[in-house]
Write a protein that holds these residues in place. Structure first.
Motif, PDB file in Angstrom:
ATOM      1  N   ARG A 256      -4.689  -7.307  -5.870  1.00 35.01           N
ATOM      2  CA  ARG A 256      -3.522  -6.946  -5.140  1.00 35.01           C
ATOM      3  C   ARG A 256      -2.905  -8.147  -4.463  1.00 35.01           C
ATOM      4  O   ARG A 256      -3.788  -8.981  -3.757  1.00 35.01           O
ATOM      5  N   ILE A 257      -1.746  -8.590  -4.661  1.00 32.92           N
ATOM      6  CA  ILE A 257      -1.377  -9.885  -4.147  1.00 32.92           C
ATOM      7  C   ILE A 257      -0.561  -9.662  -2.839  1.00 32.92           C
ATOM      8  O   ILE A 257       0.553  -9.107  -3.087  1.00 32.92           O
ATOM      9  N   MET A 258      -0.940 -10.284  -1.811  1.00 25.59           N
ATOM     10  CA  MET A 258      -0.143 -10.102  -0.847  1.00 25.59           C
ATOM     11  C   MET A 258       0.418 -11.513  -0.368  1.00 25.59           C
ATOM     12  O   MET A 258      -0.002 -12.418  -0.154  1.00 25.59           O
ATOM     13  N   GLY A 259       1.992 -11.518  -0.562  1.00 27.56           N
ATOM     14  CA  GLY A 259       2.670 -12.781  -0.247  1.00 27.56           C
ATOM     15  C   GLY A 259       2.889 -13.330   1.194  1.00 27.56           C
ATOM     16  O   GLY A 259       2.267 -12.599   1.937  1.00 27.56           O
ATOM     17  N   PRO A 260       3.388 -14.306   1.599  1.00 27.60           N
ATOM     18  CA  PRO A 260       3.511 -14.624   2.817  1.00 27.60           C
ATOM     19  C   PRO A 260       4.335 -13.793   3.785  1.00 27.60           C
ATOM     20  O   PRO A 260       4.216 -13.422   4.952  1.00 27.60           O
ATOM     21  N   ASN A 261       5.393 -12.896   2.967  1.00 24.73           N
ATOM     22  CA  ASN A 261       6.190 -12.194   3.823  1.00 24.73           C
ATOM     23  C   ASN A 261       5.524 -10.542   3.837  1.00 24.73           C
ATOM     24  O   ASN A 261       6.450  -9.705   4.178  1.00 24.73           O
ATOM     25  N   TYR A 262       4.423 -10.324   3.229  1.00 24.41           N
ATOM     26  CA  TYR A 262       3.873  -9.028   3.200  1.00 24.41           C
ATOM     27  C   TYR A 262       3.446  -8.522   4.627  1.00 24.41           C
ATOM     28  O   TYR A 262       3.029  -9.101   5.544  1.00 24.41           O
ATOM     29  N   VAL A 263       3.811  -7.209   4.991  1.00 22.68           N
ATOM     30  CA  VAL A 263       3.769  -6.523   6.276  1.00 22.68           C
ATOM     31  C   VAL A 263       2.677  -5.445   5.831  1.00 22.68           C
ATOM     32  O   VAL A 263       3.229  -4.516   4.892  1.00 22.68           O
ATOM     33  N   PRO A 264       1.711  -5.471   6.423  1.00 21.30           N
ATOM     34  CA  PRO A 264       0.559  -4.227   6.127  1.00 21.30           C
ATOM     35  C   PRO A 264       1.483  -2.736   6.302  1.00 21.30           C
ATOM     36  O   PRO A 264       2.066  -2.692   7.103  1.00 21.30           O
ATOM     37  N   GLY A 265       1.414  -2.021   5.209  1.00 24.46           N
ATOM     38  CA  GLY A 265       1.927  -0.635   5.039  1.00 24.46           C
ATOM     39  C   GLY A 265       3.297  -0.748   4.507  1.00 24.46           C
ATOM     40  O   GLY A 265       3.721   0.371   4.289  1.00 24.46           O
TER      41      GLY A 265
END
Lengths: 604, 492
Positions: free
Chosen positions: A171-180
């Motif tokens: 799962r790739i979470m980028g710099p602008n990822y907000v949980p949920g």
């Protein structure tokens, strides 16, 4: 023995005695000189002078064995080879790392609070804390390394917990990822896991926590940095992104020599931007493609990479490096200025004033910003910057880009329909603060006060079309009446040099408008540490001038530090600031003259 | 000025009589309007007093004065339009039109002298293009030039004026022989079976021999530095171009200012890529194919996952466009010569349909070619539904990679258009509740969302205070300074 090698310890081999004072006998030497320096020097000398008959017995004593083909070497190559076998740097370096850098299993115990963005008691935080190979995967990708095949990148990072293996779905979470939320998030599988060792690489099955890893097959989905977890770990928060304390203030314009190479250049710039998180590739209003870096040297390397690695050697033309400026004001506007809307039915009255000292920096640091709780904000403004409590509640917006270090404050009393035009004024402000009146550079540290507003009674005559252009004009008018000034970027330069080089350093700095604010001798050495401020525009060619002046005895390190106001008036023809303004305007393809105040200000 | 000659009265009369038109609209640009009454008198005399042809003068056209104003003409039920002055010769959709270019004065001997001396130094073959006002003198220039340089074997190609009569096209997509562009043709004319490439631009056509490209030629433009010229510079940006200014009798070789435009346009394309909401400005109601173009643009924008709004507002100006601050970029659908609108005064950039295609169809790249006319654009690029690349898009404005909004998978927005506002409001309200006093507005993806994020939502109802507001006396006087204000200013 070890502690005697450093400091005031002397050894006299004649009497085989240690003292803490030099006994002035011919054989008395400092411990370090006797046991470290002299043997090395002796070996080097014998190598360089090709005294092989002396050399081999000495090496034998040191239990250094040379291969037969190496014995034929002469001079410097011989010396290099001997030293590499006798005292290899890699071993010393590795030893230092092992001694001084804590292992991940120890370090992550205290690093976890700085690393993890989520709650510090969830399973991910615990896994990071314990560096748990059985825990969920937590991996931070910090850099994209260009691969040998064109256009592809390795995603390089560190495994903090769990392990990453070939074929794993992550799962790739980028710099602008907000949980949920689903923004900046995707699930992909790792094609290959690789360990980088120097310039070599080794494909491995999996990499457990505590190690660095390079992954193939993710480069399209990671722009600069990212956090990777297992596919199913939907509750994981990302790992905090690295911050860089340098800002890209030196810019060059690039263009290709052959016009049809443009697609290559565009593609190359994209890839350059991916491979180096520090560099910024953007486009100017005039259509010039800009590469911005932290300094001259950094840019030099970036452009070399761009041309050779990312564009396949297609030729590019680069302009001279230029620094970006900011526009500010020195005083409050000398009068309240007014501009009329195109239909003449609406009037805006405004004044500009400089922001209090330190406030612009506070906005930069994010201590004060548009996202703050208004109560908090007005408290800080009132206590630290002496604002009126009520006034602090009347900030309309920050700008440019809604977060910049300029603001609009409403000072009107009892104006009808004012709330209706607020959005239009804000839109005009974002526009104007991005392109100031002097040279269309960003504004900085200006507070605009809306003093009065006269509006047409019919809503149709005070729409955005009437207000936005008018607001822009009145912002410019108030900037021009408030003694506009240019801000130039300034580097903090650190130079380490021996005493005899100081004179040369001072003279070069003086010649480049720099000034020294700290000079300190490093305890126990003849070296001096010099800290100085140096305008960025003067820094082009600074290192080479400096090296020439003091014959290479020092190497400067420059870091962007602050913006400094240029004291000369850009509106006064012939001044230095006016020359800069004319320069920038010419580069941007604007009219050479600053648009006069009369274009922006109207009279009753 | 010889009215008869300059306005081609007899040719016009012949055109009207030969086709039996009864209601004729005469379209004048602003600078020729002062001659309109004289022209009408002359024309009436020529047509014969007994003739019952109705002549109507049209002025102040809604869009550019270079296009034939068909809508204006249909107000008076005209069955043909006589267009005076500079024109772009864009094809019309319903009415036939006759164009009178006028005759601009030119010093032929001086011109030939300047040109021949310049051509002597430059060995390239030459294509000669000109402003339509100089069409009358071209034959003479051609003759004189050939005479002046008999020994040199320079290849000189003179372009021809397509035709001064525009007939409405039945189907703009089926281009007939005259309109064909950039296609090879084989002509069976008197010169034999010469094959080559035919080019046409702004009403001029010319042929190049086979195997030659425009880049191999030197372009000479005779005429002023107007929109037609910048058109030429943009379209043939790879060519070397010189301009002969007839009013000042000199050769201008420096066209860097015009080249600069191209770079600027490139910036605008990059800016359009970042846009979420796009306004389509209708800049013509006459040029053939404009409706098709608008539909094509809408489809393009929809596929790119952006929102399009169509706006009809006559000639755009900064104040009009700023009434739509939610649009990040505007596409100006108009004839080729008015298409380039670039002013720093505009809040959002205005781009041409060609640039929109570059910006919104993912994967397409700027190669240097530039197309301004619709029919070329419609022909050259049929909409391709490309698969969106999975990689994030690089934005040169922000200097980094950005994530695009996903195109709406099911077109729910379109199906329940009336509910769109309500839906968006509902969503946005939830967002706002989280952070009620924030000064930052998120980026809106549609007009409805934009309105929701505005701080002003219309008149506020004060439900709790039912008592009427006290009676107040309003302002009086003129907007430039209401009564009371003036005296205050004078007192200071």
């Amino acid at each position: 023995m070890m502690e005697r090698l450093w400091g005031e310890n002397f050894f006299d081999p004649a009497i085989k005695n240690w003292t803490t004072k030099n006994t002035r006998s011919a054989t008395c030497k400092r411990g370090f000189v006797q046991f470290c320096y002299e043997p090395i020097k002796q070996i080097i000398n014998t190598c360089m002078n090709d005294q092989k008959d002396k050399l081999w017995p000495m090496l034998n004593k040191l239990q250094v064995t040379m291969k037969s083909d190496e014995k034929d070497l002469m001079g410097k190559p011989l010396m290099k080879r001997v030293m590499q076998t006798w005292l290899p740097a890699s071993r010393a370096l590795l030893e230092m790392m092992i001694f001084h850098l804590p292992s991940p299993s120890k370090a992550q115990k205290y690093r976890v609070e700085n690393l993890y963005e989520g709650p510090l008691d969830d399973m991910y935080a615990n896994a990071i804390r314990n560096c748990d190979p059985e825990g969920p995967l937590m991996l931070y990708v910090s850099k994209m390394i260009p691969a040998s095949d064109k256009g592809r990148f390795f995603a390089f990072g560190r495994v903090f917990s769990g392990k990453v293996s070939t074929g794993l779905k992550v799962r790739i979470m980028g710099p602008n990822y907000v949980p949920g939320e689903k923004k900046d998030l995707c699930v992909k599988s790792v094609q290959r896991t690789v360990i980088w060792m120097g310039k070599k690489q080794e494909t491995v099955e999996d990499v457990p926590c505590g190690n660095t890893v390079a992954m193939v097959g993710l480069d399209q989905f990671i722009t600069k940095n990212a956090t990777l977890t297992n596919e199913k770990e939907v509750d994981a928060h990302p790992i905090r992104a690295m911050k860089f304390s340098v800002s890209p203030v030196v810019r060059v314009a690039v263009q290709c020599r052959v016009a049809s190479d443009l697609p290559k250049l565009v593609e190359g710039l994209k890839r350059l931007s991916k491979s180096d998180p520090m560099v910024v590739c953007c486009i100017e209003e005039s259509g010039e493609l800009i590469v911005a870096g932290a300094g001259e040297l950094h840019l030099e390397i970036c452009l070399k990479d761009l041309q050779e690695d990312f564009m396949g050697g297609a030729e590019i033309i680069r302009s001279d490096p230029v620094a970006s400026f900011r526009e500010t004001v020195l005083e409050r506007s000398c009068r309240t200025v007014m501009s009329k809307s195109p239909n003449k039915h609406n009037r805006l009255y405004m004044e500009a004033r400089p922001l209090e000292e330190g406030l612009a920096e506070a906005i930069d640091d994010g201590r004060i910003g548009p996202r703050d709780d208004p109560k908090n904000r007005s408290k800080i403004l009132a206590e630290e910057y002496g604002w009126d409590k009520d006034l602090a509640k009347k900030i309309w917006c920050f700008g440019p880009e809604t977060t910049g270090p300029n603001m609009v404050v409403d000072m009107c009393k009892g104006v009808q329909y004012l709330n209706e035009i607020k959005d239009s004024v804000v839109a005009g402000f974002q526009w104007a603060s991005k392109e100031g009146a002097l040279a269309e550079e960003n504004m900085r540290g200006i507070c605009f006060e809306v003093c009065d507003v006269v509006l047409h009674a019919d809503a149709i005559h005070r729409g955005g079309g009437q207000i936005i252009p008018t607001a822009r004009r009145v912002f410019y008018a108030s900037q021009l009446t408030a003694k506009p000034r240019l801000l130039e970027p300034v580097y903090l330069v650190e130079i380490q040099a021996p005493e005899q080089a100081l004179g040369g350093i001072y003279s070069v700095l003086n010649q480049k408008r720099g000034h020294v604010f700290e000079e300190m001798q490093r305890p126990g050495t003849p070296l001096y540490n010099i800290k100085a401020f140096l305008p960025v525009i003067e820094s082009f060619g600074f290192s080479s001038t400096l090296r020439a002046a003091i014959s290479g005895q020092a190497f400067p390190q420059c870091v962007f530090d602050h913006w400094d106001m240029m004291s000369s008036d850009p509106l006064e023809p012939g001044s230095q600031a006016a020359a800069h303004v004319a320069d920038i305007r010419c580069r941007k393809g604007l009219r050479e003259q600053i648009t006069p105040l009369s274009e922006y200000e109207d009279r009753l | 000025m010889d009215l008869e000659l300059n306005f081609e009265i007899s040719r016009t009369a012949e055109f009207i009589l030969s086709r039996n038109f009864t209601r004729v609209a005469l379209q004048f640009p602003d600078d020729l309007l002062k001659h309109s009454t004289k022209v009408v008198t002359c024309l009436r005399n020529k047509l014969g007093l007994g003739n019952k042809v109705g002549l109507f003068v049209m002025a102040d056209t809604t869009f550019g004065s270079c296009c034939v104003d068909e809508v204006g003409a249909s107000h008076i039920g005209a069955d043909c339009v006589i267009h005076y002055g500079h024109t772009c010769l864009s094809s019309t959709s319903t009415l036939p039109a006759f164009c009178v270019f006028g005759k601009a004065s030119i010093n032929i001997s001086c011109c030939v002298e300047k040109l021949s001396s310049y051509f002597g130094t430059n060995g390239k073959p030459i294509v000669v293009l000109y402003g339509l006002g100089y069409a009358h003198a071209i034959l003479q220039i051609k003759g004189a030039l050939v005479e002046a340089m008999p020994k040199t074997k320079l290849e000189l190609i003179f372009s021809d004026v397509m035709c001064s009569i525009i007939n409405p096209l039945e189907d703009h997509r089926k281009s007939d022989g005259l309109q064909e562009c950039l296609g090879t043709y084989s002509s069976g004319n008197s010169l034999g079976a010469a094959t080559g490439t035919r080019y046409s631009l702004g009403g001029l056509t010319w042929d190049l021999p086979e195997g030659q490209r425009m880049e191999d030629y030197l372009l000479l433009w005779i005429g002023p530095e107007n929109s037609a010229f910048s058109n030429v510079v943009l379209t043939f940006n790879g060519c070397e171009i010189v301009r002969y200014d007839a009013t000042e009798d000199q050769l201008v070789t420096d066209v860097s200012q015009q080249k600069r435009i191209l770079k600027r346009r490139y910036y605008l394309v990059e800016r359009a890529k970042d846009a979420n909401m796009v306004g389509i400005l209708v800049g013509t109601l006459g040029v053939a194919g404009y409706l098709h173009m608008i539909h094509q643009m809408k489809e393009l924008i929809r596929l790119a996952g952006k929102k399009a709004y169509t706006l009809v507002m006559g000639r755009p100006n900064p104040a009009k466009l700023a009434n739509f601050p939610e649009c990040d970029v505007f596409i100006y659908v108009s004839c080729a010569q008015t298409a380039l609108l670039d002013s720093k005064e505009f809040l959002a950039p205005v781009i041409t349909p060609f640039e929109a295609m570059l910006a919104f169809s993912s994967g397409s790249q700027w190669t240097g070619a530039y197309i301004l006319e619709f029919r070329d654009l419609i022909n050259s690029s049929q909409l391709e539904v490309r698969k969106r690349p999975e990689e994030a898009r690089f934005s040169f404005l922000k200097g980094g990679y950005v994530e695009d909004f996903e195109p709406r998978e099911n077109g729910d927005e379109d199906h329940e258009g009336t509910l769109a506002l309500a839906n968006a409001t509902e969503k946005a309200l939830q967002l706002r509740d989280r952070d009620p006093d924030s000064l930052v507005k998120g980026t809106a993806k549609s007009g409805a969302e934009f309105f929701v994020t505005r701080s002003y939502h219309g008149l506020e109802m004060h439900a709790n205070s039912s008592s009427p507001e006290p009676y107040l006396i309003g302002r009086s006087g003129k907007a430039s300074g209401y009564k009371g204000e003036k005296s205050e200013a004078e007192a200071l």
